[in-house]
Design a protein around this motif. Structure first.
Motif, PDB file in Angstrom:
ATOM      1  N   LYS A 125       0.830  -1.204   0.000  1.00  0.00           N
ATOM      2  CA  LYS A 125       0.000   0.000   0.000  1.00  0.00           C
ATOM      3  C   LYS A 125       0.866   1.257   0.000  1.00  0.00           C
ATOM      4  O   LYS A 125       0.559   2.245  -0.688  1.00  0.00           O
ATOM      5  CB  LYS A 125      -0.905  -0.025   1.245  1.00  0.00           C
ATOM      6  N   ALA A 126       1.959   1.219   0.773  1.00  0.00           N
ATOM      7  CA  ALA A 126       2.862   2.376   0.840  1.00  0.00           C
ATOM      8  C   ALA A 126       3.538   2.623  -0.501  1.00  0.00           C
ATOM      9  O   ALA A 126       3.715   3.770  -0.925  1.00  0.00           O
ATOM     10  CB  ALA A 126       3.912   2.154   1.930  1.00  0.00           C
ATOM     11  N   SER A 127       3.919   1.544  -1.189  1.00  0.00           N
ATOM     12  CA  SER A 127       4.578   1.671  -2.503  1.00  0.00           C
ATOM     13  C   SER A 127       3.665   2.367  -3.508  1.00  0.00           C
ATOM     14  O   SER A 127       4.119   3.196  -4.306  1.00  0.00           O
ATOM     15  CB  SER A 127       4.974   0.297  -3.045  1.00  0.00           C
ATOM     16  N   GLU A 128       2.359   2.032  -3.462  1.00  0.00           N
ATOM     17  CA  GLU A 128       1.401   2.681  -4.362  1.00  0.00           C
ATOM     18  C   GLU A 128       1.318   4.182  -4.083  1.00  0.00           C
ATOM     19  O   GLU A 128       1.278   4.997  -5.005  1.00  0.00           O
ATOM     20  CB  GLU A 128       0.011   2.041  -4.197  1.00  0.00           C
ATOM     21  N   ALA A 129       1.302   4.530  -2.788  1.00  0.00           N
ATOM     22  CA  ALA A 129       1.225   5.945  -2.404  1.00  0.00           C
ATOM     23  C   ALA A 129       2.476   6.692  -2.847  1.00  0.00           C
ATOM     24  O   ALA A 129       2.400   7.837  -3.319  1.00  0.00           O
ATOM     25  CB  ALA A 129       1.042   6.064  -0.892  1.00  0.00           C
ATOM     26  N   VAL A 130       3.647   6.046  -2.717  1.00  0.00           N
ATOM     27  CA  VAL A 130       4.910   6.664  -3.138  1.00  0.00           C
ATOM     28  C   VAL A 130       4.912   6.879  -4.645  1.00  0.00           C
ATOM     29  O   VAL A 130       5.349   7.928  -5.142  1.00  0.00           O
ATOM     30  CB  VAL A 130       6.110   5.780  -2.701  1.00  0.00           C
ATOM     31  N   GLU A 131       4.410   5.895  -5.367  1.00  0.00           N
ATOM     32  CA  GLU A 131       4.329   6.007  -6.835  1.00  0.00           C
ATOM     33  C   GLU A 131       3.490   7.219  -7.237  1.00  0.00           C
ATOM     34  O   GLU A 131       3.872   7.984  -8.125  1.00  0.00           O
ATOM     35  CB  GLU A 131       3.704   4.722  -7.398  1.00  0.00           C
ATOM     36  N   GLU A 132       2.345   7.395  -6.565  1.00  0.00           N
ATOM     37  CA  GLU A 132       1.478   8.542  -6.861  1.00  0.00           C
ATOM     38  C   GLU A 132       2.171   9.860  -6.527  1.00  0.00           C
ATOM     39  O   GLU A 132       2.060  10.840  -7.261  1.00  0.00           O
ATOM     40  CB  GLU A 132       0.169   8.434  -6.058  1.00  0.00           C
ATOM     41  N   THR A 133       2.910   9.885  -5.408  1.00  0.00           N
ATOM     42  CA  THR A 133       3.615  11.105  -5.001  1.00  0.00           C
ATOM     43  C   THR A 133       4.652  11.499  -6.043  1.00  0.00           C
ATOM     44  O   THR A 133       4.767  12.673  -6.422  1.00  0.00           O
ATOM     45  CB  THR A 133       4.299  10.899  -3.626  1.00  0.00           C
ATOM     46  N   ILE A 134       5.422  10.512  -6.515  1.00  0.00           N
ATOM     47  CA  ILE A 134       6.462  10.807  -7.522  1.00  0.00           C
ATOM     48  C   ILE A 134       5.820  11.233  -8.843  1.00  0.00           C
ATOM     49  O   ILE A 134       6.296  12.160  -9.512  1.00  0.00           O
ATOM     50  CB  ILE A 134       7.388   9.584  -7.710  1.00  0.00           C
ATOM     51  N   LEU A 135       4.717  10.585  -9.218  1.00  0.00           N
ATOM     52  CA  LEU A 135       4.005  10.974 -10.437  1.00  0.00           C
ATOM     53  C   LEU A 135       3.475  12.399 -10.333  1.00  0.00           C
ATOM     54  O   LEU A 135       3.501  13.162 -11.314  1.00  0.00           O
ATOM     55  CB  LEU A 135       2.847  10.010 -10.719  1.00  0.00           C
ATOM     56  N   ASP A 136       2.991  12.778  -9.137  1.00  0.00           N
ATOM     57  CA  ASP A 136       2.495  14.141  -8.931  1.00  0.00           C
ATOM     58  C   ASP A 136       3.601  15.170  -9.122  1.00  0.00           C
ATOM     59  O   ASP A 136       3.347  16.294  -9.564  1.00  0.00           O
ATOM     60  CB  ASP A 136       1.889  14.283  -7.526  1.00  0.00           C
ATOM     61  N   LEU A 138       6.353  14.632 -11.095  1.00  0.00           N
ATOM     62  CA  LEU A 138       6.746  14.601 -12.518  1.00  0.00           C
ATOM     63  C   LEU A 138       5.652  15.187 -13.420  1.00  0.00           C
ATOM     64  O   LEU A 138       5.929  16.012 -14.287  1.00  0.00           O
ATOM     65  CB  LEU A 138       7.044  13.154 -12.941  1.00  0.00           C
ATOM     66  N   ILE A 139       4.422  14.729 -13.224  1.00  0.00           N
ATOM     67  CA  ILE A 139       3.276  15.163 -14.044  1.00  0.00           C
ATOM     68  C   ILE A 139       2.165  15.616 -13.104  1.00  0.00           C
ATOM     69  O   ILE A 139       1.328  14.805 -12.695  1.00  0.00           O
ATOM     70  CB  ILE A 139       2.741  14.016 -14.949  1.00  0.00           C
ATOM     71  N   PRO A 140       2.165  16.889 -12.710  1.00  0.00           N
ATOM     72  CA  PRO A 140       1.112  17.339 -11.794  1.00  0.00           C
ATOM     73  C   PRO A 140      -0.267  17.060 -12.372  1.00  0.00           C
ATOM     74  O   PRO A 140      -0.500  17.292 -13.563  1.00  0.00           O
ATOM     75  CB  PRO A 140       1.372  18.850 -11.674  1.00  0.00           C
ATOM     76  N   PRO A 141      -1.192  16.515 -11.564  1.00  0.00           N
ATOM     77  CA  PRO A 141      -2.508  16.151 -12.100  1.00  0.00           C
ATOM     78  C   PRO A 141      -3.344  17.378 -12.452  1.00  0.00           C
ATOM     79  O   PRO A 141      -3.216  18.425 -11.815  1.00  0.00           O
ATOM     80  CB  PRO A 141      -3.149  15.362 -10.952  1.00  0.00           C
ATOM     81  N   VAL A 142      -4.180  17.227 -13.456  1.00  0.00           N
ATOM     82  CA  VAL A 142      -5.139  18.262 -13.834  1.00  0.00           C
ATOM     83  C   VAL A 142      -6.467  17.890 -13.210  1.00  0.00           C
ATOM     84  O   VAL A 142      -6.824  16.712 -13.161  1.00  0.00           O
ATOM     85  CB  VAL A 142      -5.260  18.345 -15.380  1.00  0.00           C
ATOM     86  N   LYS A 143      -7.221  18.884 -12.733  1.00  0.00           N
ATOM     87  CA  LYS A 143      -8.493  18.590 -12.062  1.00  0.00           C
ATOM     88  C   LYS A 143      -9.417  17.843 -13.003  1.00  0.00           C
ATOM     89  O   LYS A 143      -9.613  18.243 -14.149  1.00  0.00           O
ATOM     90  CB  LYS A 143      -9.148  19.890 -11.605  1.00  0.00           C
ATOM     91  N   ASN A 144     -10.005  16.785 -12.470  1.00  0.00           N
ATOM     92  CA  ASN A 144     -10.887  15.932 -13.261  1.00  0.00           C
ATOM     93  C   ASN A 144     -12.265  16.571 -13.376  1.00  0.00           C
ATOM     94  O   ASN A 144     -12.835  17.017 -12.395  1.00  0.00           O
ATOM     95  CB  ASN A 144     -11.006  14.557 -12.598  1.00  0.00           C
ATOM     96  N   THR A 145     -12.791  16.622 -14.598  1.00  0.00           N
ATOM     97  CA  THR A 145     -14.118  17.227 -14.793  1.00  0.00           C
ATOM     98  C   THR A 145     -15.086  16.186 -15.335  1.00  0.00           C
ATOM     99  O   THR A 145     -15.798  16.405 -16.308  1.00  0.00           O
ATOM    100  CB  THR A 145     -14.019  18.412 -15.777  1.00  0.00           C
TER     101      THR A 145
END
Length: 464
Positions: A125-136, A138-145
């Motif tokens: 579970k922690a690895s998934e959270a770390v992956e999301e943090t690094i992706l954020d 590298l590629i900041p998320p755009v608000k989902n509409t």
């Protein structure tokens, strides 16, 4: 873990045999002691809390396997284990409460063991959270509409309909690259907790014990505001740092402490070495150092009998901790210990001195045999080391001979002999002895290289 805890006494001895040669009685007794703990935990009636472990006193000269038996037993049981020298409590500046430090060390080991298990449970579970943090980063998320991620696939050929869809596809591509290790060398900037410098080493002026001091430091550290600092790291390094932080967020530390205390109380093993050094010699009651020795025994007594010790993780009761004491008893005898302490070590095991045949088996059979250790060291340099059968017999003979002539230090003598034999080769690899070379140790080579060691054995007792 359950499989380990279901080992029978015979299976425990078989596990010990993989690392320790001989000493059948000692192995049988520690195997029974370990199995008795499992039996006690299975008792359903109220008598369970009254079943106390039979502590063991091992008697034998140095290097025969006393410490190794206790250490391997703890590994088999996956139990918290700590080793302490009884003689350290007779040092200058000794105060009675210091004996409790062995119990605190045991709890520290227990916390470490429980933390490792918990870490494994939440690592995914922690690895998934770390992956999301690094992706954020590298590629900041755009608000989902209202865009639905489930309709995406990496190889999708349709043109993205919105910025959100393009952003999500890019993140998915980078997620694949992250998982494949393609971005490991890329630098990213992350926020990490700055360690708070709390220096209160002298605050107690010598009047506070270790547990109080540790608790005070934790309390002050908790009151200090958590500062963050930016660090620029490669993605591979950032993943490790962030993973530790995420794991610590997911673990309930209060639950961890309670479990660690429970594990230490029911499964803990404390090995007290050199207990013969605190035994008063026969017929020498009165003044002098014997008073100090007897004082240490009386301070050890409540710990072994069962008492509550305050640690920074909570209060631990030592009623069901298994104590294994060991000593050579060359000068003193077990009967020189105070009667109360003798009574707390009802099982006495005498370990046999090692014979020439034992030395030969020690060089061949254990999983961690010295010959195998040196072979692994040479193989790391792609050099292959082999021993002939008669070379091993000669090594055993010489080690046994030197032990008889100089000082009997048991199996530790093999380290001296092997080091003397192979140091020249180790020095020459890889400069003179190149990779893919083969070194064959023969009977003649052992005699030639160790002849000076044997010749000088009479002189060695006069050299410091």
């Amino acid at each position: 873990m359950d499989q380990k805890l279901s080992l029978t006494p015979r299976q425990i001895v078989a596990e010990l045999d993989k690392y320790i040669i001989g000493q059948k009685d000692a192995k049988r007794n520690v195997a029974i002691a370990l199995r008795n703990r499992i039996r006690r935990m299975r008792v359903k009636s109220d008598i369970q809390k009254d079943i106390v472990p039979n502590n063991i006193l091992m008697i034998g000269s140095t290097g025969v396997g006393k410490t190794e038996i206790a250490r391997r037993l703890a590994k088999i049981a996956q139990a918290p284990f700590t080793k302490v020298e009884a003689s350290k409590f007779t040092e200058v500046g000794y105060v009675g409460r210091d004996v409790e430090s062995m119990v605190r060390d045991l709890v520290e080991q227990s916390v470490h063991l429980v933390r490792e298990v918990k870490n494994e449970e939440v690592k995914g579970k922690a690895s998934e959270a770390v992956e999301e943090t690094i992706l954020d980063i590298l590629i900041p998320p755009v608000k989902n509409t209202g865009f639905k991620q489930k309709n995406l696939s990496i190889g999708q050929s349709e043109e993205p309909q919105s910025d959100e869809e393009l952003n999500e596809r890019t993140r998915e591509r980078f997620r694949e690259k992250l998982r494949n290790g393609e971005l490991d060398d890329r630098k990213v900037e992350i926020n990490v907790k700055a360690s708070s410098p709390v220096g209160i080493g002298m605050i107690g002026n010598g009047m506070m014990d270790d547990a109080s001091m540790a608790g005070l430091q934790d309390m002050i550290s908790g009151m200090m505001p958590k500062k963050m600092k930016k660090r620029k790291l490669s993605i591979a390094e950032a993943r490790k740092v962030l993973l530790e932080e995420e794991i610590s967020k997911l673990i309930d530390f209060d639950e961890l402490k309670e479990e660690a205390i429970r594990l230490a109380e029911n499964n803990g093993i404390i090995f007290i070495d050199e207990i013969d050094k605190i035994a008063s010699k026969s017929g020498k009651n009165g003044g002098g150092p014997d008073v100090s020795r007897e004082g240490v025994q009386r301070d050890l007594l409540p710990i072994v009998e069962g008492t509550s010790v305050n640690t920074k993780y909570g209060v631990i009761n030592t009623d069901h901790v298994l104590f294994i004491a060991a000593g050579a008893f060359h000068v003193s005898k077990p009967s020189d210990l105070i009667p109360e302490l003798q009574g707390r070590f009802p099982i006495r095991v005498e370990l046999n001195a090692l014979t020439e045949e034992d030395f030969s088996r020690i060089l061949r059979e254990p999983k961690n045999a010295l010959t195998k250790q040196y072979q692994a060291l040479f193989e790391a340099e792609e050099v292959f080391l082999e021993f002939t059968e008669d070379a091993i017999e000669e090594l055993a003979r010489l080690a046994f001979l030197i032990n008889q002539e100089v000082e009997n230090i048991g199996a530790r003598r093999l380290h001296t002999v092997m080091s003397h034999l192979l140091n020249d080769f180790l020095f020459e690899v890889p400069d003179t002895i190149e990779p893919n070379s083969k070194i064959m140790i023969t009977h003649e080579m052992v005699q030639e290289r160790l002849s000076t060691l044997v010749k000088n054995r009479d002189l060695s007792q006069y050299i410091l």
